[in-house]
Write an enzyme that holds these catalytic residues in place. Structure first.
Site, PDB file in Angstrom:
ATOM      1  N   GLY A   1       0.826  -1.217   0.000  1.00 36.53           N
ATOM      2  CA  GLY A   1       0.000   0.000   0.000  1.00 36.53           C
ATOM      3  C   GLY A   1       0.850   1.253   0.000  1.00 36.53           C
ATOM      4  CB  THR A   2       3.554   2.292  -2.356  1.00 35.69           C
ATOM      5  OG1 THR A   2       3.933   0.927  -2.499  1.00 35.69           O
ATOM      6  CG2 THR A   2       4.793   3.151  -2.322  1.00 35.69           C
ATOM      7  NE  ARG A   3      -2.510   5.224  -5.411  1.00 37.44           N
ATOM      8  CZ  ARG A   3      -3.558   4.771  -6.091  1.00 37.44           C
ATOM      9  NH1 ARG A   3      -3.477   3.621  -6.738  1.00 37.44           N
ATOM     10  NH2 ARG A   3      -4.676   5.450  -6.114  1.00 37.44           N
ATOM     11  CG  MET A   4      -2.262   3.177   2.263  1.00 40.69           C
ATOM     12  SD  MET A   4      -3.885   3.952   2.120  1.00 40.69           S
ATOM     13  CE  MET A   4      -4.385   4.099   3.831  1.00 40.69           C
ATOM     14  CE  LYS A   5       3.025  10.244  -0.986  1.00 41.11           C
ATOM     15  NZ  LYS A   5       2.476   9.477  -2.064  1.00 41.11           N
TER      16      LYS A   5
END
Length: 246
Positions: A14-18
């Site tokens: 879930g990279t886009r969750m930062k």
């Protein structure tokens, strides 16, 4: 009653969750995203549940340790078909299997029950949960014939310009006859633009055996909405709070 198992895909980072946390353990109203999917599966009658975990799997396992679920480890992320293959030993040979995602907190037991009912009533071997959406960019498409019968599910990257005109999307959630699912998983190949094992390819494998494959289209796509970033997490939280207030 026929046995119903559920496999919930929860291996992604879930990279886009930062965030360093695995996506599925982010919370809404104090409850992990994946817990919502588990509760929906239980509400739909799943008597055995397996989470396919990967990134920081210990964190995921510890976050839901109060649940009576099993775990399967996906060490490399090689596609949704590969993820389900990692849970192959859990599946057994009886009954039906639900495939769900750990990052779709809006899915409900009611929707899964409707999916299962449609599946059973129509004598399907596999039924994919689909929905009509205004902008289907990036989603796998459901392709039907002139009579509205299911033809195939095709990934956006592999779709022809004509196929991309379909606004019916594959949610990635399914109910399968377990025996046929296992047989189809064994025949999957990574012959696509991404070099991954796609679960939707099992639909073609099963259909080519002369078995019935179908898509159950939701009128409202809200239930299948995934969470990929903090903005979508906040939007899902709003919907869950509004549902509770009804």
């Amino acid at each position: 009653m026929e046995q119903l198992k559920a496999v919930i895909l929860a291996a992604g980072k879930g990279t886009r969750m930062k965030s360093d946390l695995p996506k599925v353990v982010h919370t809404i109203e104090g409850k992990c995203l994946v817990d919502y999917a588990i509760d929906a599966a239980i509400g739909a009658g799943a008597d055995d549940i397996c989470l396919v975990v990967g990134y920081k799997h210990e964190v995921v396992e510890n976050s839901i340790s109060h649940k009576n679920v099993k775990f399967a480890l996906q060490e490399e992320q090689l596609g949704t078909g590969h993820a389900v293959k990692c849970a192959r030993d859990f599946l057994g040979d009886e009954g039906q299997t639900l495939i769900l995602f750990g990052d779709t907190p809006l899915i409900t037991a009611e929707t899964l029950n409707r999916l299962a009912e449609h599946h059973k009533k129509n004598g399907n071997t596999v039924t994919v949960l689909s929905a009509m959406i205004g902008d289907p960019t990036g989603y796998g498409r459901i392709i039907r014939d002139a009579e509205g019968r299911f033809v195939k599910s095709v990934e956006h990257k592999d779709a022809s310009p004509e196929e991309l005109e379909s606004h019916e999307i594959n949610s990635g959630m399914y109910i399968f006859g377990t025996k046929e699912l296992k047989e189809a998983l064994d025949k999957l190949t990574p012959n696509n633009a991404q070099g991954e094992y796609y679960l939707p390819d099992t639909l073609t494998i099963i259909k080519n055996k002369g078995l019935k494959v179908d898509a159950f289209a939701l009128d409202d796509p809200e239930d299948i909405t995934g969470v990929n970033d903090q903005e979508q997490l906040a939007a899902a939280a709003e919907i869950i709070r509004a549902r509770r207030g009804r």
